[in-house]
Design an enzyme around this catalytic site. Structure first.
Site, mmCIF file in Angstrom:
data_model
loop_
_atom_site.group_PDB
_atom_site.id
_atom_site.type_symbol
_atom_site.label_atom_id
_atom_site.label_comp_id
_atom_site.label_asym_id
_atom_site.label_seq_id
_atom_site.Cartn_x
_atom_site.Cartn_y
_atom_site.Cartn_z
ATOM 1 N N HIS A 191 0.829 -1.213 0.000
ATOM 2 C CA HIS A 191 0.000 0.000 0.000
ATOM 3 C C HIS A 191 0.863 1.262 0.000
ATOM 4 C CE1 HIS A 191 -3.236 2.587 2.082
ATOM 5 N NE2 HIS A 191 -3.625 2.388 0.840
ATOM 6 N N GLU A 198 0.342 -0.364 -4.773
ATOM 7 C CA GLU A 198 -0.753 0.588 -4.942
ATOM 8 C C GLU A 198 -0.184 1.953 -4.636
ATOM 9 O OE1 GLU A 198 -4.097 3.140 -3.292
ATOM 10 O OE2 GLU A 198 -2.160 2.623 -2.427
ATOM 11 N N ASP A 242 -1.290 6.534 -5.055
ATOM 12 C CA ASP A 242 -2.336 7.529 -5.329
ATOM 13 C C ASP A 242 -1.804 8.590 -6.286
ATOM 14 O OD1 ASP A 242 -4.128 6.494 -3.141
ATOM 15 O OD2 ASP A 242 -2.387 7.077 -1.953
ATOM 16 N N HIS A 265 -1.404 11.613 -1.801
ATOM 17 C CA HIS A 265 -2.681 11.158 -1.241
ATOM 18 C C HIS A 265 -3.580 12.331 -0.862
ATOM 19 C CE1 HIS A 265 -5.481 9.697 1.849
ATOM 20 N NE2 HIS A 265 -5.399 8.525 1.238
ATOM 21 N N GLU A 307 -4.280 4.284 -8.150
ATOM 22 C CA GLU A 307 -5.511 4.883 -7.620
ATOM 23 C C GLU A 307 -5.589 6.338 -8.064
ATOM 24 O OE1 GLU A 307 -6.414 4.888 -3.347
ATOM 25 O OE2 GLU A 307 -7.988 6.347 -3.798
HETATM 26 O O1 G3P Z 1 -6.693 1.753 -3.008
HETATM 27 C C1 G3P Z 1 -6.974 1.373 -1.718
HETATM 28 C C2 G3P Z 1 -6.729 2.461 -0.698
HETATM 29 O O2 G3P Z 1 -5.513 3.088 -0.964
HETATM 30 C C3 G3P Z 1 -7.835 3.468 -0.667
HETATM 31 O O3 G3P Z 1 -7.739 4.362 0.370
HETATM 32 O O4 G3P Z 1 -7.131 6.499 1.378
HETATM 33 O O5 G3P Z 1 -5.492 4.675 1.415
HETATM 34 O O6 G3P Z 1 -6.011 5.861 -0.709
HETATM 35 P P1 G3P Z 1 -6.533 5.393 0.612
HETATM 36 MG MG MG Z 2 -4.839 4.695 -2.181
#
Ligand code: G3P
Ligand code: MG
Length: 254
Positions: free
Chosen positions: A10, A37, A39, A52, A112
């Site tokens: 993540h 993953e 953002d 993020h 994302e």
């Molecule tokens: O993509 C899953 C997760 O990253 C979504 O929430 O706030 O961590 O970007 P966040």
């Molecule tokens: Mg995310």
């Protein structure tokens, strides 16, 4: 059903490195992860960058908004020292830089799309158009109907961003992010021609997981940080999840 790596780091390096930086990608890789993953949002001059929060303050020192700051200025900001002095000076990377790193190291990407409020469609379009260009060769080589781990997977909480991504890069698969799964989830996925539903594991039950999997769509969860919970949701048929605890839950976790 699309192919997914099972365990995804993540924000690049989970809790071990400053999120959404190249240092995070290197950290995930050092822990054996070939799936990340991260953002993506737009800088003030429309360049997709990894971030993020729409505002500075948490991961970038100072005050300001990403959408007001040109990419060149973002590249000079410090997105690392909030996490630890050894990361001081770590810049906000562009999406293009991170794609180059991931491609060079054989890392699969869950991109994302994280638009600033009000620019959802534009962000989806710009991120997807750039992805289309960066993955032109992979898209051309892709055989429709065949699962392929080379192409990235878009996801977003924004329906509009994903709709725009579908138009700009129809060949890149999409997953719809939903904190809680609404009753009309199938309709929404169909409208987006999404291959997967991504949801918060905290609200997932075995019954719901089974109902989703019965429809032959991918089911991904965020953000699973204990081995016990990971075992539980995998036993319900969840295909993949991202984790912050890349030190506890390795890429070969089973
Ligand atoms: O993509 C899953 C997760 O990253 C979504 O929430 O706030 O961590 O970007 P966040
Ligand atoms: Mg995310």
């Amino acid at each position: 059903m699309w192919f997914y790596p099972r365990i995804i780091a993540h924000r690049g390096g989970g809790t071990l490195a400053p999120e959404n930086t190249l240092a995070a990608m290197r950290c995930g890789l050092a822990h054996g992860f070939h799936a990340v993953e991260f953002d993506v949002m737009l800088s003030g001059d429309g360049v997709p960058v990894l971030m993020h929060d729409p505002d500075f303050g948490r991961t970038v020192r100072g005050r300001g908004r990403v959408c007001d700051t040109p990419a060149a200025e973002l590249a000079a900001l410090d997105a690392g020292s909030w996490f630890g002095p050894q990361f001081a000076g770590e810049p906000v990377p562009t999406f293009e830089q991170v794609v180059a790193f991931c491609k060079a190291n054989n890392i699969w990407m869950n991109v994302e799309i994280k638009p600033a409020p009000g620019v959802e469609t534009h962000t989806g379009h710009v991120v997807a158009a750039l992805t289309q260009r960066l993955f032109a060769a992979e898209i051309a080589a892709h055989v429709p109907g065949r699962n392929d781990s080379v192409l990235p997977l878009f996801s977003s909480f924004s329906f509009d961003a994903l709709q725009a991504a579908k138009e700009a890069a129809p060949g890149i698969p999409r997953g719809f992010l939903l904190d809680t799964v609404p009753p009309d989830w199938q309709e929404r996925l169909r409208a987006l021609e999404a291959v997967a539903l991504h949801t918060n594991h905290r609200h997932l039950t075995e019954r719901l997981a089974c109902a989703i999997k019965a429809q032959d769509v991918g089911l991904l969860c965020y953000t699973v940080n204990t081995p016990q919970r990971a075992h539980e949701i995998l036993s319900w048929g969840v295909d993949a999840f991202c984790t912050d605890r890349i030190d506890l839950i390795g890429p070969d976790f089973a």
